[in-house]
Each structure stands twice: as C-alpha cells, then as structure tokens.
Design a protein around this motif. Structure first.
Motif, PDB file in Angstrom:
ATOM      1  N   LEU A   1      -6.626 -31.779 -30.757  1.00  0.00           N
ATOM      2  CA  LEU A   1      -7.663 -31.840 -30.007  1.00  0.00           C
ATOM      3  C   LEU A   1      -7.714 -30.874 -29.054  1.00  0.00           C
ATOM      4  O   LEU A   1      -8.556 -29.970 -28.886  1.00  0.00           O
ATOM      5  N   VAL A   2      -6.550 -30.476 -28.164  1.00  0.00           N
ATOM      6  CA  VAL A   2      -6.305 -29.367 -27.419  1.00  0.00           C
ATOM      7  C   VAL A   2      -6.468 -28.156 -28.079  1.00  0.00           C
ATOM      8  O   VAL A   2      -7.052 -27.297 -27.535  1.00  0.00           O
ATOM      9  N   GLN A   3      -5.950 -27.972 -29.147  1.00  0.00           N
ATOM     10  CA  GLN A   3      -6.088 -26.752 -30.043  1.00  0.00           C
ATOM     11  C   GLN A   3      -7.393 -26.484 -30.210  1.00  0.00           C
ATOM     12  O   GLN A   3      -7.958 -25.274 -30.046  1.00  0.00           O
ATOM     13  N   LEU A   4      -8.195 -27.352 -30.347  1.00  0.00           N
ATOM     14  CA  LEU A   4      -9.864 -27.386 -30.706  1.00  0.00           C
ATOM     15  C   LEU A   4     -10.697 -26.981 -29.320  1.00  0.00           C
ATOM     16  O   LEU A   4     -11.330 -26.206 -29.307  1.00  0.00           O
ATOM     17  N   TYR A   5     -10.174 -27.847 -28.300  1.00  0.00           N
ATOM     18  CA  TYR A   5     -11.022 -27.879 -27.044  1.00  0.00           C
ATOM     19  C   TYR A   5     -10.018 -27.225 -25.947  1.00  0.00           C
ATOM     20  O   TYR A   5      -9.536 -28.165 -25.264  1.00  0.00           O
TER      21      TYR A   5
ATOM     22  N   ASN B   1     -10.008 -25.498 -23.291  1.00  0.00           N
ATOM     23  CA  ASN B   1     -10.626 -25.871 -21.838  1.00  0.00           C
ATOM     24  C   ASN B   1     -10.992 -27.097 -21.369  1.00  0.00           C
ATOM     25  O   ASN B   1     -11.409 -27.357 -20.291  1.00  0.00           O
ATOM     26  N   LEU B   2     -10.904 -28.148 -22.377  1.00  0.00           N
ATOM     27  CA  LEU B   2     -10.989 -29.468 -22.041  1.00  0.00           C
ATOM     28  C   LEU B   2      -9.876 -30.286 -21.505  1.00  0.00           C
ATOM     29  O   LEU B   2      -9.086 -30.185 -22.152  1.00  0.00           O
ATOM     30  N   PRO B   3      -9.838 -30.743 -20.288  1.00  0.00           N
ATOM     31  CA  PRO B   3      -8.722 -31.514 -19.834  1.00  0.00           C
ATOM     32  C   PRO B   3      -8.064 -32.430 -20.738  1.00  0.00           C
ATOM     33  O   PRO B   3      -8.868 -33.143 -21.169  1.00  0.00           O
ATOM     34  N   THR B   4      -6.899 -32.697 -21.178  1.00  0.00           N
ATOM     35  CA  THR B   4      -6.235 -33.548 -21.572  1.00  0.00           C
ATOM     36  C   THR B   4      -6.693 -35.200 -21.086  1.00  0.00           C
ATOM     37  O   THR B   4      -6.940 -36.012 -22.092  1.00  0.00           O
ATOM     38  N   GLU B   5      -6.808 -35.205 -20.019  1.00  0.00           N
ATOM     39  CA  GLU B   5      -7.091 -36.497 -19.555  1.00  0.00           C
ATOM     40  C   GLU B   5      -8.720 -36.911 -20.033  1.00  0.00           C
ATOM     41  O   GLU B   5      -8.927 -37.977 -20.180  1.00  0.00           O
ATOM     42  N   THR B   6      -9.432 -36.031 -20.073  1.00  0.00           N
ATOM     43  CA  THR B   6     -10.769 -36.059 -20.442  1.00  0.00           C
ATOM     44  C   THR B   6     -10.888 -36.458 -22.079  1.00  0.00           C
ATOM     45  O   THR B   6     -11.282 -37.489 -22.340  1.00  0.00           O
ATOM     46  N   ILE B   7     -10.123 -35.702 -22.843  1.00  0.00           N
ATOM     47  CA  ILE B   7      -9.933 -35.885 -24.195  1.00  0.00           C
ATOM     48  C   ILE B   7      -9.186 -37.616 -24.393  1.00  0.00           C
ATOM     49  O   ILE B   7      -9.829 -38.259 -25.164  1.00  0.00           O
ATOM     50  N   LYS B   8      -8.090 -37.908 -23.859  1.00  0.00           N
ATOM     51  CA  LYS B   8      -7.595 -39.257 -23.543  1.00  0.00           C
ATOM     52  C   LYS B   8      -8.862 -40.341 -23.271  1.00  0.00           C
ATOM     53  O   LYS B   8      -8.855 -41.242 -24.076  1.00  0.00           O
ATOM     54  N   SER B   9      -9.450 -40.177 -22.327  1.00  0.00           N
ATOM     55  CA  SER B   9     -10.438 -41.261 -21.872  1.00  0.00           C
ATOM     56  C   SER B   9     -11.566 -41.243 -22.873  1.00  0.00           C
ATOM     57  O   SER B   9     -12.056 -42.253 -23.122  1.00  0.00           O
ATOM     58  N   ARG B  10     -12.061 -40.101 -23.559  1.00  0.00           N
ATOM     59  CA  ARG B  10     -13.170 -40.247 -24.354  1.00  0.00           C
ATOM     60  C   ARG B  10     -12.749 -40.809 -25.816  1.00  0.00           C
ATOM     61  O   ARG B  10     -13.162 -41.477 -26.520  1.00  0.00           O
ATOM     62  N   LEU B  11     -11.246 -40.576 -26.235  1.00  0.00           N
ATOM     63  CA  LEU B  11     -10.555 -41.240 -27.440  1.00  0.00           C
ATOM     64  C   LEU B  11     -10.654 -42.573 -27.215  1.00  0.00           C
ATOM     65  O   LEU B  11     -10.883 -43.570 -28.137  1.00  0.00           O
ATOM     66  N   GLU B  12     -10.240 -43.041 -25.982  1.00  0.00           N
ATOM     67  CA  GLU B  12     -10.138 -44.574 -25.616  1.00  0.00           C
ATOM     68  C   GLU B  12     -11.636 -45.420 -25.971  1.00  0.00           C
ATOM     69  O   GLU B  12     -11.636 -46.455 -26.489  1.00  0.00           O
TER      70      GLU B  12
ATOM     71  N   VAL C   1      -9.492 -30.457 -37.676  1.00  0.00           N
ATOM     72  CA  VAL C   1      -8.605 -29.638 -37.255  1.00  0.00           C
ATOM     73  C   VAL C   1      -7.114 -29.466 -37.988  1.00  0.00           C
ATOM     74  O   VAL C   1      -6.555 -30.522 -38.305  1.00  0.00           O
ATOM     75  N   VAL C   2      -6.715 -28.107 -38.229  1.00  0.00           N
ATOM     76  CA  VAL C   2      -5.352 -28.016 -38.907  1.00  0.00           C
ATOM     77  C   VAL C   2      -4.539 -27.263 -37.839  1.00  0.00           C
ATOM     78  O   VAL C   2      -5.014 -26.262 -37.243  1.00  0.00           O
ATOM     79  N   ASN C   3      -3.352 -27.714 -37.529  1.00  0.00           N
ATOM     80  CA  ASN C   3      -2.387 -26.944 -36.740  1.00  0.00           C
ATOM     81  C   ASN C   3      -2.309 -25.476 -37.051  1.00  0.00           C
ATOM     82  O   ASN C   3      -2.454 -25.173 -38.233  1.00  0.00           O
ATOM     83  N   ASP C   4      -2.417 -24.786 -36.228  1.00  0.00           N
ATOM     84  CA  ASP C   4      -2.467 -23.419 -36.343  1.00  0.00           C
ATOM     85  C   ASP C   4      -1.508 -22.695 -37.049  1.00  0.00           C
ATOM     86  O   ASP C   4      -1.474 -21.904 -37.965  1.00  0.00           O
TER      87      ASP C   4
END
Length: 153
Positions: A33-37, A39-50, A92-95
């Motif tokens: 997901l960080v690869q896709l986004y 500029n989105l902080p990892t903590e934001t991704i984690k809280s949204r996944l939660e 998403v596929v790993n680069d």
C-alpha cells in the motif's frame, strides 16, 4: 492452489500461491500500500486498515514462497443499476514482480471470487493521472462507464 509462472527477467519458475489474508495478519499488506500511496503516512494506512478490516472488505494476496508480491482488496456489495458486484480496492503488484504474471494471476483469482459470489460485475476506480493502471484495466476489457466525483468535507 499453486500455479507455476515464469518470472522475468531470469525466467526462473516460481511457486506462486494465492489466499485470502486473514484480518489478524492484515498489516503485512502495508508495504504494498505504501508503494501505491507513497505520500500517505504509514500510521494513516494502518489506522484505516484497522477500520476497514472489520467491514465487508477482504484482501487477496499472491505469495512467492513466503513473500507477499501482490494484493487486491475487494468489497462485495449490491447496487440498483447492476445488482451484486465485486469492487476492486487497491490492486497492487510489487514493482519487482511487474510483467511476471502476478497481476494476471491476481486478476484470475478476483474473477473467480466474483463468480463464486454470483457477482454480475467487477468494478473499480483509478486515479485520472494513473495512466499505467488505466492501460492495465483497458487491456483486461474493463470499460470506462462513468466519473467518480468527490466532495471533500
């Protein structure tokens, strides 16, 4: 299920497997997901996944041995215009695994999930500036049928 796929550029045969990622291990998808986004902080991704892991959302993973190399989150839902559908969320596929068959396997598995759930459509959104994704979805016979509008509060 195990499928043999030739991986570029060295053409070695990999053992790719697919499975639904359990909600207890859902954070293994964060690097993709960080690869896709980026500029989105990892903590934001984690809280949204939660939050979304407890909704009507699931995530399919493609693994090369124990390494996660592709994901597609998805929602199953029903809309008036099309009936039951599968909504692709974060494909998403790993680069390092692009152009190796991982995306095709991920697509095949998503179609199987849609069929198993009697979905009449598979739908998704992509950003207007993501030309690579637009090309990919067009290549896989997805049609542009509308616009996705957003009003930010």
């Amino acid at each position: 299920m195990t499928i043999q796929v030739a991986i570029q550029p060295d053409l070695t045969t990999r053992q790719l497997t697919s499975r639904i990622i359990d909600e207890n291990e859902i954070f293994i998808i964060i690097p993709l997901l960080v690869q896709l986004y980026p500029n989105l902080p990892t903590e934001t991704i984690k809280s949204r996944l939660e939050e979304i892991k407890n909704l009507n959302w699931a995530c399919l993973g493609i693994f090369d041995k124990d390494s996660l190399v592709g994901i597609s989150g998805y929602w199953l839902n029903t809309r008036l215009y099309c009936g039951k559908y599968l909504y692709v969320d974060h494909f998403v596929v790993n680069d390092a695994f692009r152009e190796t068959g991982v995306g095709a396997l991920l697509m095949q598995k998503i179609k199987e999930i849609a069929d198993q759930n009697l979905c009449s459509h598979i739908c998704l959104d992509t950003f207007t500036g993501n030309l690579q994704a637009q090309h990919y979805w067009s290549k896989h016979q997805f049609n542009i049928v509308g616009f996705h509008y957003v009003l930010q509060n």
